[in-house]
Design a protein around this motif. Structure first.
Motif, mmCIF file in Angstrom:
data_model
loop_
_atom_site.group_PDB
_atom_site.id
_atom_site.type_symbol
_atom_site.label_atom_id
_atom_site.label_comp_id
_atom_site.label_asym_id
_atom_site.label_seq_id
_atom_site.Cartn_x
_atom_site.Cartn_y
_atom_site.Cartn_z
ATOM 1 N N ALA A 367 -10.003 36.757 85.438
ATOM 2 C CA ALA A 367 -9.436 36.703 86.790
ATOM 3 C C ALA A 367 -10.482 37.057 87.837
ATOM 4 C CB ALA A 367 -8.241 37.655 86.885
ATOM 5 N N ARG A 368 -11.245 38.125 87.584
ATOM 6 C CA ARG A 368 -12.293 38.504 88.547
ATOM 7 C C ARG A 368 -13.335 37.396 88.696
ATOM 8 N NH1 ARG A 368 -12.361 43.512 85.753
ATOM 9 N NH2 ARG A 368 -14.447 43.031 84.932
ATOM 10 N N GLU A 369 -13.694 36.762 87.577
ATOM 11 C CA GLU A 369 -14.762 35.769 87.636
ATOM 12 C C GLU A 369 -14.360 34.508 88.374
ATOM 13 O OE1 GLU A 369 -17.771 36.378 86.932
ATOM 14 O OE2 GLU A 369 -17.412 38.324 86.006
ATOM 15 N N ALA A 424 -5.780 54.673 90.386
ATOM 16 C CA ALA A 424 -6.664 54.271 91.486
ATOM 17 C C ALA A 424 -7.249 52.892 91.231
ATOM 18 C CB ALA A 424 -7.768 55.310 91.661
ATOM 19 N N MET A 425 -7.559 52.576 89.987
ATOM 20 C CA MET A 425 -8.081 51.257 89.638
ATOM 21 C C MET A 425 -7.058 50.171 89.961
ATOM 22 S SD MET A 425 -9.014 49.745 85.866
ATOM 23 C CE MET A 425 -7.265 49.479 85.542
ATOM 24 N N THR A 426 -5.811 50.425 89.648
ATOM 25 C CA THR A 426 -4.761 49.445 89.917
ATOM 26 C C THR A 426 -4.573 49.244 91.420
ATOM 27 O OG1 THR A 426 -3.665 50.160 87.881
ATOM 28 C CG2 THR A 426 -2.368 48.845 89.414
ATOM 29 N N PHE A 427 -4.674 50.319 92.194
ATOM 30 C CA PHE A 427 -4.584 50.196 93.655
ATOM 31 C C PHE A 427 -5.744 49.357 94.202
ATOM 32 C CE2 PHE A 427 -5.952 51.779 97.848
ATOM 33 C CZ PHE A 427 -4.824 51.463 98.590
ATOM 34 N N SER A 428 -6.958 49.569 93.673
ATOM 35 C CA SER A 428 -8.112 48.783 94.142
ATOM 36 C C SER A 428 -7.955 47.311 93.774
ATOM 37 C CB SER A 428 -9.411 49.357 93.570
ATOM 38 O OG SER A 428 -9.459 49.223 92.164
ATOM 39 N N ALA A 429 -7.302 47.018 92.625
ATOM 40 C CA ALA A 429 -7.028 45.631 92.263
ATOM 41 C C ALA A 429 -6.097 44.975 93.283
ATOM 42 C CB ALA A 429 -6.422 45.566 90.863
ATOM 43 N N TRP A 430 -5.100 45.731 93.733
ATOM 44 C CA TRP A 430 -4.171 45.215 94.752
ATOM 45 C C TRP A 430 -4.895 44.921 96.059
ATOM 46 C CZ3 TRP A 430 -2.282 47.995 99.195
ATOM 47 C CH2 TRP A 430 -1.294 47.300 99.903
ATOM 48 N N ARG A 431 -5.790 45.808 96.469
ATOM 49 C CA ARG A 431 -6.554 45.577 97.703
ATOM 50 C C ARG A 431 -7.508 44.392 97.535
ATOM 51 N NH1 ARG A 431 -6.528 49.129 101.946
ATOM 52 N NH2 ARG A 431 -7.577 47.333 102.861
ATOM 53 N N LEU A 432 -8.091 44.256 96.342
ATOM 54 C CA LEU A 432 -8.956 43.106 96.075
ATOM 55 C C LEU A 432 -8.187 41.800 96.225
ATOM 56 C CD1 LEU A 432 -11.564 41.775 94.998
ATOM 57 C CD2 LEU A 432 -10.712 42.210 92.683
ATOM 58 N N LEU A 433 -6.966 41.757 95.742
ATOM 59 C CA LEU A 433 -6.137 40.552 95.863
ATOM 60 C C LEU A 433 -5.889 40.197 97.327
ATOM 61 C CD1 LEU A 433 -3.563 41.294 93.029
ATOM 62 C CD2 LEU A 433 -5.241 39.438 93.059
ATOM 63 N N ARG A 434 -5.682 41.183 98.169
ATOM 64 C CA ARG A 434 -5.477 40.926 99.608
ATOM 65 C C ARG A 434 -6.717 40.296 100.226
ATOM 66 N NH1 ARG A 434 -3.005 45.925 102.780
ATOM 67 N NH2 ARG A 434 -3.080 44.305 104.397
ATOM 68 N N GLU A 435 -7.900 40.782 99.840
ATOM 69 C CA GLU A 435 -9.137 40.210 100.377
ATOM 70 C C GLU A 435 -9.380 38.811 99.821
ATOM 71 O OE1 GLU A 435 -10.937 41.418 102.748
ATOM 72 O OE2 GLU A 435 -9.820 43.299 102.902
ATOM 73 N N ALA A 436 -9.103 38.602 98.519
ATOM 74 C CA ALA A 436 -9.334 37.292 97.909
ATOM 75 C C ALA A 436 -8.431 36.222 98.514
ATOM 76 C CB ALA A 436 -9.107 37.384 96.403
ATOM 77 N N ALA A 437 -7.258 36.623 98.990
ATOM 78 C CA ALA A 437 -6.335 35.663 99.599
ATOM 79 C C ALA A 437 -6.907 35.060 100.876
ATOM 80 C CB ALA A 437 -5.002 36.342 99.891
ATOM 81 N N ARG A 438 -7.885 35.709 101.477
ATOM 82 C CA ARG A 438 -8.488 35.200 102.713
ATOM 83 C C ARG A 438 -9.582 34.172 102.447
ATOM 84 N NH1 ARG A 438 -8.217 41.013 104.053
ATOM 85 N NH2 ARG A 438 -6.550 41.292 105.571
#
Length: 445
Positions: A367-369, A424-438
Motif C-alpha cells: 500500500a505504501r509503495e 501512534a503508528m495507526t494514527f500516522s497511517a490515518w494522517r498519511l491517507l489524508r495527505e495521499a488523497a490530495r
C-alpha cells in the motif's frame, strides 16, 4: 466459495495479469530472487546476533577496548549493532544520493547489486576461515543490503507501473517476494547444518546475479512508460543535491507522515524482535540451532503473508484503495500487543511476531509503495530511499535503547509501551491517507 475455488480463481487472475503486462513476469522473478537470496542469509544474521560466542560476533580489539572501560559487550550486543548500523546508514546516504544524482538508472541499479555480490564472496572467505568478528561485519552488511536493495527495487517498480497497475499487480509482486522469502529459509533450514554457513553465501550470490539480469530486461518498460507519459527519463542522471531526499521529507507533509509511520512501525518490530532474541539466546546453545529456529519463524511469517497476498491484497487494493491495507495491520498489532502486555508468553510472542511481520509485508508495504507511483523520481529514489535507510535505522537505534531501558521492568512493561507505539503508528497511517488523497492519479515529473 471453497478454498480450492479461491486458489483456482487467484491462479486464473494471475495468468491473465501476466498476459496483460509482460514486465510483470520479470518483476515477479526479480523480487523472488531478491528475497530468496536475502532470506537464505537472514537466519545466519539472527544466529550471529543471538550468539553467546562473543568473539564470533565482535573483533578481539573491540572486545578489549570495551573491557578496559568496564563494559561487557555481550550485555549490549544488539544496542552496539543497531548503533553501528545507524552510523553506517548516515555515511552511506550521501554516497547513495551522489550515485543516483550523477548516474542514470541503467548504471546505478546494476552497480548496487554487483557490489553486494562481490562482498558476499568476501564473506564466504571470512566464514570459511572462521575470522573473529565476522558476525558483526556480516550483520552490518546484510542490514544495509536489505534496506538499499529492497528500496531501489520498489523505486524501480514505480518507474515501470502506473498507479492503477500497481494496485492490480503489487500484490502479485509482493507474493513473488514472499515465495522467495519462503524458499530462502527453507534452503537454509535444509542445508546450513550439512554444508555450513559459509556456503550459504554462494547460494545467495547466485540468486542476486539473476536480479541483475531482471534489471536489464525491465529497463525497456521503464523507458517506454516514461516516454508515453512524457515524464523525465530515468536514463539520464537526476541531478540535485545528495541530501535532497532528507530535504524533501522535511518539506513535504505526506513524506513526513510516511516517515513517522515507518519509524513507529520499526519501533513495534524492534521491541518485539528484542524480546524474541532474548528467548532464543536462553533456549539455544549453538549458531546452527538458532539459525534453524529463526528459519522456522520466517517460514511461518512467509506462509501467512503468501496466503494474504494471493487471496486478499490485490482485491483490497484494487477495490478499496490503500486505506484498509494501511489501517488493518495497525489494528492487528494493537490487538497483539494488548494480549502480550497482559500475558507475555513465549509462544504468544512468536505468534504476534508472525502476525505483525505478515501484515506489514502483505498489506502495509504494498500500500505504501503504490503512493510512489504518483510522485516524481526525486521522491521515489531519494526521499523513499532516505525513509527506508537512514530514517528506518534511526527508528531501530532509538527503540533498541528504549527496549534496553524498559526490559529492566519486565516484558509486560515492554509490550505496554509497544501498545502505545502501535496506536501512534495507526494514527500516522490515518494522517498519511489524508495527505495521499490530495495527490493526482498520476503526477507528471
Amino acid at each position: 466459495m471453497s478454498q480450492a475455488s479461491a486458489r483456482v480463481g487467484a491462479i486464473t487472475r494471475f495468468r491473465t495479469a501476466l498476459g496483460d503486462s509482460p514486465p510483470l513476469a520479470w518483476a515477479f522473478l526479480y523480487f523472488f530472487c531478491l528475497l530468496s537470496g536475502y532470506y537464505v542469509l537472514r537466519p545466519v544474521r539472527e544466529a550471529m546476533a543471538a550468539s553467546s560466542d562473543i568473539e564470533a560476533v565482535f573483533p578481539p580489539a573491540m572486545i578489549g577496548f570495551f573491557l578496559d572501560r568496564g563494559v561487557a559487550l555481550n550485555e549490549f550486543t544488539l544496542q552496539v549493532i543497531f548503533t553501528l548500523v545507524f552510523v553506517i546508514m548516515l555515511l552511506l546516504q550521501p554516497v547513495y544520493g551522489w550515485l543516483v544524482s550523477r548516474f542514470p538508472r541503467r548504471v546505478f541499479l546494476p552497480v548496487i547489486y554487483l557490489f553486494f555480490i562481490a562482498t558476499l564472496l568476501l564473506f564466504y572467505c571470512m566464514f570459511d576461515s572462521g575470522i573473529a568478528g565476522r558476525g558483526l561485519a556480516f550483520i552490518l552488511w546484510i542490514t544495509v543490503f536489505n534496506l538499499f536493495a529492497v528500496a531501489v527495487f520498489w523505486s524501480f517498480m514505480a518507474d515501470i507501473f502506473s498507479n492503477l497497475e500497481a494496485r492490480n499487480y503489487y500484490g502479485y509482486i509482493g507474493a513473488a517476494g514472499t515465495i522467495g522469502a519462503f524458499v530462502g529459509p527453507a534452503l537454509t533450514k535444509t542445508l546450513v547444518e550439512r554444508l555450513g554457513i559459509a556456503n550459504m553465501m554462494l547460494v545467495s550470490a547466485a540468486l542476486f546475479s539473476v536480479c541483475v539480469l531482471c534489471i536489464l530486461k525491465l529497463r525497456k518498460w521503464a523507458v517506454l512508460r516514461e516516454a508515453q507519459r512524457q515524464q523525465a527519463s530515468g536514463e539520464i542522471p537526476m541531478g540535485g543535491s545528495v541530501w535532497a531526499g532528507l530535504k524533501l521529507i522535511a518539506r513535504e507533509p505526506l513524506l513526513r507522515w510516511l516517515a513517522l509511520m515507518v519509524v513507529l512501525g520499526v519501533g513495534v518490530g524492534t521491541l518485539l524482535y528484542n524480546e524474541q532474541n532474548a528467548i532464543a539466546r536462553s533456549l539455544f546453545t549453538t549458531s546452527e540451532a538458532r539459525a534453524n529456529y529463526f528459519a522456522s519463524i520466517d517460514l511461518a511469517v512467509n506462509s501467512l503473508t503468501l496466503v494474504v497476498q494471493l487471496l486478499v491484497t490485490r482485491g483490497l487494493l484494487s477495490r478499496f484503495g490503500i486505506a484498509p491495507a494501511l489501517l488493518i495491520p495497525g489494528a492487528a498489532i494493537i490487538l497483539g500487543f494488548s494480549i502480550l502486555s497482559a500475558s507475555p508468553l513465549p509462544l504468544m510472542i512468536a505468534l504476534v511476531q508472525v502476525v505483525t511481520r505478515a501484515s506489514e509485508f502483505s498489506l502495509a508495504k504494498p500500500a505504501r509503495e503504490t503512493i510512489y507511483t504518483r510522485v516524481d523520481r526525486q521522491w521515489r529514489y531519494k526521499a523513499g530511499a532516505a525513509i527506508d535507510t537512514v530514517i528506518y535505522r534511526g527508528g531501530d537505534l532509538t527503540f533498541v535503547w528504549v527496549h534496553k531501558l524498559l526490559s529492566a521492568f519486565g516484558s509486560s512493561v515492554v509490550f505496554g509501551a509497544g501498545l502505545l507505539v502501535a496506536s501512534a503508528m495507526t494514527f500516522s497511517a490515518w494522517r498519511l491517507l489524508r495527505e495521499a488523497a490530495r495527490l493526482p492519479a498520476e503526477r507528471k515529473v
